[in-house]
Design an enzyme around this catalytic site. Sequence first.
Site, mmCIF file in Angstrom:
data_model
loop_
_atom_site.group_PDB
_atom_site.id
_atom_site.type_symbol
_atom_site.label_atom_id
_atom_site.label_comp_id
_atom_site.label_asym_id
_atom_site.label_seq_id
_atom_site.Cartn_x
_atom_site.Cartn_y
_atom_site.Cartn_z
ATOM 1 N N PRO A 73 35.880 72.985 -5.624
ATOM 2 C CA PRO A 73 35.204 71.687 -5.477
ATOM 3 C C PRO A 73 34.395 71.276 -6.707
ATOM 4 C CG PRO A 73 33.988 73.393 -4.302
ATOM 5 C CD PRO A 73 35.267 74.032 -4.788
ATOM 6 N N TYR A 115 43.482 88.236 -3.552
ATOM 7 C CA TYR A 115 42.383 88.121 -4.510
ATOM 8 C C TYR A 115 41.980 89.525 -4.978
ATOM 9 C CZ TYR A 115 41.720 83.256 -2.930
ATOM 10 O OH TYR A 115 41.882 81.928 -2.608
ATOM 11 N N HIS A 154 48.925 80.707 2.667
ATOM 12 C CA HIS A 154 48.328 80.363 1.367
ATOM 13 C C HIS A 154 49.115 79.275 0.618
ATOM 14 C CE1 HIS A 154 45.552 82.614 -1.685
ATOM 15 N NE2 HIS A 154 45.558 81.341 -1.953
HETATM 16 N N1 LIG Z 1 43.671 78.101 -1.322
HETATM 17 C C1 LIG Z 1 43.846 78.254 -2.609
HETATM 18 O O1 LIG Z 1 44.966 78.243 -3.101
HETATM 19 C C2 LIG Z 1 42.633 78.427 -3.469
HETATM 20 C C3 LIG Z 1 42.726 78.276 -4.869
HETATM 21 C C4 LIG Z 1 41.565 78.418 -5.633
HETATM 22 C C5 LIG Z 1 40.366 78.709 -5.017
HETATM 23 N N2 LIG Z 1 40.314 78.873 -3.653
HETATM 24 C C6 LIG Z 1 39.055 79.188 -2.964
HETATM 25 O O2 LIG Z 1 38.059 78.238 -3.361
HETATM 26 C C7 LIG Z 1 36.921 78.922 -3.867
HETATM 27 C C8 LIG Z 1 36.230 78.084 -4.928
HETATM 28 O O3 LIG Z 1 37.133 77.700 -5.941
HETATM 29 P P1 LIG Z 1 36.959 78.136 -7.461
HETATM 30 O O4 LIG Z 1 36.096 79.342 -7.558
HETATM 31 O O5 LIG Z 1 38.320 78.177 -8.039
HETATM 32 O O6 LIG Z 1 36.279 76.868 -8.134
HETATM 33 P P2 LIG Z 1 34.807 76.206 -8.077
HETATM 34 O O7 LIG Z 1 34.097 76.640 -6.877
HETATM 35 O O8 LIG Z 1 35.047 74.780 -8.338
HETATM 36 O O9 LIG Z 1 34.144 76.807 -9.385
HETATM 37 C C9 LIG Z 1 33.754 78.141 -9.513
HETATM 38 C C10 LIG Z 1 33.176 78.324 -10.902
HETATM 39 O O10 LIG Z 1 32.053 77.474 -11.056
HETATM 40 C C11 LIG Z 1 30.910 78.194 -11.455
HETATM 41 N N3 LIG Z 1 29.804 77.639 -10.656
HETATM 42 C C12 LIG Z 1 29.658 77.653 -9.318
HETATM 43 N N4 LIG Z 1 28.551 77.025 -8.933
HETATM 44 C C13 LIG Z 1 27.975 76.574 -10.076
HETATM 45 C C14 LIG Z 1 26.796 75.834 -10.343
HETATM 46 N N5 LIG Z 1 25.992 75.438 -9.374
HETATM 47 N N6 LIG Z 1 26.507 75.557 -11.646
HETATM 48 C C15 LIG Z 1 27.314 75.967 -12.650
HETATM 49 N N7 LIG Z 1 28.443 76.667 -12.448
HETATM 50 C C16 LIG Z 1 28.773 76.962 -11.170
HETATM 51 C C17 LIG Z 1 31.192 79.635 -11.156
HETATM 52 O O11 LIG Z 1 30.663 80.444 -12.177
HETATM 53 P P3 LIG Z 1 29.613 81.642 -11.900
HETATM 54 O O12 LIG Z 1 30.329 82.648 -11.050
HETATM 55 O O13 LIG Z 1 29.337 82.113 -13.274
HETATM 56 O O14 LIG Z 1 28.465 80.987 -11.226
HETATM 57 C C18 LIG Z 1 32.712 79.729 -11.201
HETATM 58 O O15 LIG Z 1 33.128 80.035 -12.495
HETATM 59 C C19 LIG Z 1 37.471 80.253 -4.348
HETATM 60 O O16 LIG Z 1 36.473 81.228 -4.415
HETATM 61 C C20 LIG Z 1 38.516 80.568 -3.311
HETATM 62 O O17 LIG Z 1 37.909 81.167 -2.186
HETATM 63 C C21 LIG Z 1 41.422 78.725 -2.899
#
Ligand SMILES: NC(=O)c1ccc[n+]([C@@H]2O[C@H](COP(=O)([O-])OP(=O)(O)OC[C@H]3O[C@@H](n4cnc5c(N)ncnc54)[C@H](OP(=O)(O)O)[C@@H]3O)[C@@H](O)[C@H]2O)c1
Length: 334
Positions: free
Chosen positions: A211, A56, A132
């Site tokens: 999520p 990351y 990963h």
């Molecule tokens: N294992 C894997 O291959 C893998 C792949 C992807 C992700 N991940 C992990 O999963 C974590 C979360 O996934 P993700 O970041 O892809 O997706 P997510 O948590 O579904 O969505 C994150 C996005 O949603 C926005 N957000 C968050 N809370 C919000 C709320 N209450 N209201 C409105 N917008 C909101 C954030 O924007 P703002 O920052 O502008 O609030 C950000 O752009 C990552 O940080 C990472 O650690 C793992």
Amino acid sequence: MKKRILGKDLEVSAVGLGCMGMSHAYGPAADKKEMTELLAQAVEMGYTFFDTAEVYGTPENPHDNEELLGTALRPYRDQIVLASKCGIRFDETSSAVNKPLIPDGRPETIKKSAEGSLKRLNTDHLDLYYIHRIDKNVPIEETAGAMKELIEAGKITHWGISEADEDTLRRACKVCPVTAVQNRYSMMYRDYEALFPVLEELQIGFVAFSPLANGFLSAKYNKDSKFAEGTDYRSVMPQFSPEAIDKNQEMLRYLEEIADKKDATPAQISLAWMLAKKPWIVPIPGTRKYGRLLENAQASEVELTDQEVRELDKMLDTVPMSEVFGGSRVEEKK
Ligand SMILES: NC(=O)c1ccc[n+]([C@@H]2O[C@H](COP(=O)([O-])OP(=O)(O)OC[C@H]3O[C@@H](n4cnc5c(N)ncnc54)[C@H](OP(=O)(O)O)[C@@H]3O)[C@@H](O)[C@H]2O)c1
């Protein structure tokens, strides 16, 4: 915040913090000082589960996120569960925004990566260390064997697999018990519900990544939302296209209605829905903003009844829904 147990004994906050977006995939890396403050605020709010990975970062600073957490979370190291990941690199020859992933699950790679992560994260052990992506060229038994050796050496205490399937999990557990899978899971991506009985049987926790369907389920995005081209994966994610935004309106309206009824927000309903499904599911939403950090933490207080979860599932089964981002392509090793 309420707590949950992953696997046999890894206690984490019911909602964890996905830290990827602070450095990677959501536009240029965020300001270090602001994120350092945000991480301290997360600890104050009761988040004890922090998710990162060695990849990351940005092309200029490929390990940006681990470095950020290593500094920001150092004062709280004893109070928190630190999770990181190894076993992939990006195909830098690709011009795609979301570059394909090249898996590498060889024991020597895992051990070398672990040393790097420990150093950057300013710690002598990781609480949860994931592979990963599964490397089809390396039997999972070999990868699991390396994780077992890291546990025996005290460098990690638990291990997990990201994007795991049943066969891999069963084989891996025979070598070294797996504490958690980390797979994509949201109201728009429910494929891994089929894995729940296996996880229950093997006593493996489910850490749900993306999520909120990358924020889409918060119902805060529309056709005017702008994403940085070249660095923000949302610019190429299908759920954010104008057609998808139209197609998903009925689903978002339904979510807003339930949210109103429960005195919550659509993002909180999205998280509460999966928290209500199984006591061993832990979502790790990512955010760069204080208000959303708090909103997501408070989702753990929103209780949905079994009947409400069933109704939501029924709605999700039948409502028009666009495609949703399913992850970057995994390449064969080069
Ligand atoms: N294992 C894997 O291959 C893998 C792949 C992807 C992700 N991940 C992990 O999963 C974590 C979360 O996934 P993700 O970041 O892809 O997706 P997510 O948590 O579904 O969505 C994150 C996005 O949603 C926005 N957000 C968050 N809370 C919000 C709320 N209450 N209201 C409105 N917008 C909101 C954030 O924007 P703002 O920052 O502008 O609030 C950000 O752009 C990552 O940080 C990472 O650690 C793992």
